[in-house]
Design an enzyme around this catalytic site. Structure first.
Site, PDB file in Angstrom:
ATOM      1  N   PHE A   1       0.662  -1.080   0.237  1.00 41.02           N
ATOM      2  CA  PHE A   1      -0.294   0.316  -0.020  1.00 41.02           C
ATOM      3  C   PHE A   1       1.131   1.427  -0.101  1.00 41.02           C
ATOM      4  O   PHE A   1       0.414   2.906   0.274  1.00 41.02           O
ATOM      5  CB  PHE A   1      -0.738  -0.331   0.937  1.00 41.02           C
ATOM      6  CG  PHE A   1      -2.057  -1.083   1.435  1.00 41.02           C
ATOM      7  CD1 PHE A   1      -3.193  -1.276   0.674  1.00 41.02           C
ATOM      8  CD2 PHE A   1      -1.851  -2.185   2.029  1.00 41.02           C
ATOM      9  CE1 PHE A   1      -3.922  -2.360   0.461  1.00 41.02           C
ATOM     10  CE2 PHE A   1      -2.506  -3.266   1.874  1.00 41.02           C
ATOM     11  CZ  PHE A   1      -3.605  -3.572   1.023  1.00 41.02           C
TER      12      PHE A   1
ATOM     13  N   ILE B   1       0.848   7.065   1.021  1.00 38.45           N
ATOM     14  CA  ILE B   1      -0.042   5.390   1.311  1.00 38.45           C
ATOM     15  C   ILE B   1      -1.084   5.630   0.511  1.00 38.45           C
ATOM     16  O   ILE B   1      -1.923   6.132   0.420  1.00 38.45           O
ATOM     17  CB  ILE B   1      -0.511   5.488   2.809  1.00 38.45           C
ATOM     18  CG1 ILE B   1       1.417   6.375   3.554  1.00 38.45           C
ATOM     19  CG2 ILE B   1      -1.145   5.203   3.467  1.00 38.45           C
ATOM     20  CD1 ILE B   1       1.982   5.026   3.381  1.00 38.45           C
ATOM     21  N   CYS B   2      -1.312   4.598   0.076  1.00 38.59           N
ATOM     22  CA  CYS B   2      -2.874   4.122  -0.568  1.00 38.59           C
ATOM     23  C   CYS B   2      -3.306   3.122   0.362  1.00 38.59           C
ATOM     24  O   CYS B   2      -3.404   1.355   0.641  1.00 38.59           O
ATOM     25  CB  CYS B   2      -2.103   2.950  -1.865  1.00 38.59           C
ATOM     26  SG  CYS B   2      -4.005   1.723  -2.736  1.00 38.59           S
ATOM     27  N   LEU B   3      -4.867   3.797   1.062  1.00 37.94           N
ATOM     28  CA  LEU B   3      -5.512   3.168   1.675  1.00 37.94           C
ATOM     29  C   LEU B   3      -7.127   3.586   1.495  1.00 37.94           C
ATOM     30  O   LEU B   3      -7.236   5.185   1.285  1.00 37.94           O
ATOM     31  CB  LEU B   3      -5.261   3.698   3.198  1.00 37.94           C
ATOM     32  CG  LEU B   3      -4.022   2.886   3.987  1.00 37.94           C
ATOM     33  CD1 LEU B   3      -4.238   2.916   5.435  1.00 37.94           C
ATOM     34  CD2 LEU B   3      -4.307   0.764   3.791  1.00 37.94           C
TER      35      LEU B   3
ATOM     36  N   LEU C   1      -4.258   7.200  -8.062  1.00 43.13           N
ATOM     37  CA  LEU C   1      -5.279   6.451  -7.524  1.00 43.13           C
ATOM     38  C   LEU C   1      -6.538   6.710  -6.924  1.00 43.13           C
ATOM     39  O   LEU C   1      -7.418   5.596  -7.624  1.00 43.13           O
ATOM     40  CB  LEU C   1      -4.801   6.280  -5.633  1.00 43.13           C
ATOM     41  CG  LEU C   1      -5.705   5.472  -4.670  1.00 43.13           C
ATOM     42  CD1 LEU C   1      -5.005   4.174  -5.077  1.00 43.13           C
ATOM     43  CD2 LEU C   1      -4.773   6.090  -3.382  1.00 43.13           C
TER      44      LEU C   1
END
Length: 234
Positions: free
Chosen positions: A161, A168-170, A222
């Site tokens: 992530f 940060i990929c959340l 994203l």
């Protein structure tokens, strides 16, 4: 010098130490009270532009109200996190970046000892004296109605992530997944869990620089991708 820290092959150790030397981050209660810090942040903000029309005056009033809401919420988050068991037990630490209430430097220490990230940090600690992952949380002007922006500063973390540039990929950090009820401590802990779950690791070099601009570009991509396709298909 900026180029060399990315091509040194040391996992971002030189970058970490370079940024640490330049940083003026300090624990928020070290020198001044939270109220004094808040007053300083407000005083340091750009002065509002005098509106030339009724509509502009109304917009200016809305912006000022939004700024008061942001400041009040971030102050609450800072007070709450200073009482956190996870902070007091050394899971992570929090400092204000350049004495800015809305920019937090958070250092993550205690990952699952069997994880790739923990092993990488053990290597970094042994060879460079670096025992944490340094992230920055930025509470932007529309917080808490939109999520804060979170990115890895150093060392070089990939996978799990963590996107290009350190973003940060959340889902909870995107407009569609964000809830105003989400606390900053929950964001920090969820970030740590996601890194381990996704098998984040420290890599020797990165193709693109770890910077706010690169991280923001990755984050924007994203958000657009998941807005079109959802999260289950990605």
């Amino acid at each position: 010098a900026q180029v060399s820290v990315y091509k040194s092959g040391d996992g971002g150790a030189q970058l970490y130490l370079h940024l640490q030397a330049q940083s003026r981050s300090a624990p928020p209660d070290q020198e001044r009270s939270l109220d004094e810090i808040a007053a300083h942040s407000v005083a340091s903000a750009p002065a509002p532009v005098v509106a030339a029309s009724v509509s502009k005056q109304a917009n200016a009033a809305i912006q000022q109200q939004a700024e008061r809401v942001r400041q009040k919420r971030v102050m609450k988050e800072l007070r709450d996190i200073q009482e956190s068991h996870n902070l007091k037990s050394g899971v992570f630490s929090v400092a204000l970046a350049d004495d800015n209430l809305f920019e937090w430097d958070v250092k993550l220490y205690k990952f699952d000892p069997e994880s790739l990230l923990a092993r990488g940090l053990a290597h970094m600690a042994q060879n460079h004296g670096i025992d944490n992952v340094w992230i920055r949380i930025s509470f932007q002007s529309n917080y808490p109605f939109s999520p804060p922006f979170v990115r890895v500063i150093a060392p070089f973390v990939q996978g799990g992530f963590v996107l290009s540039g350190g973003a940060i990929c959340l889902e909870l950090l995107t407009p569609d997944g964000w809830s105003q009820a989400c606390t900053t401590e929950a964001i920090i802990m969820e970030t740590m869990v996601a890194m381990v779950k996704g098998k984040s690791r420290i890599v020797s070099t990165v193709a693109k620089v770890f910077s706010e601009e690169e991280a923001q570009a990755s984050y924007d991509y994203l958000v657009k991708t998941h807005a079109r396709h959802g999260w289950e298909n990605n």
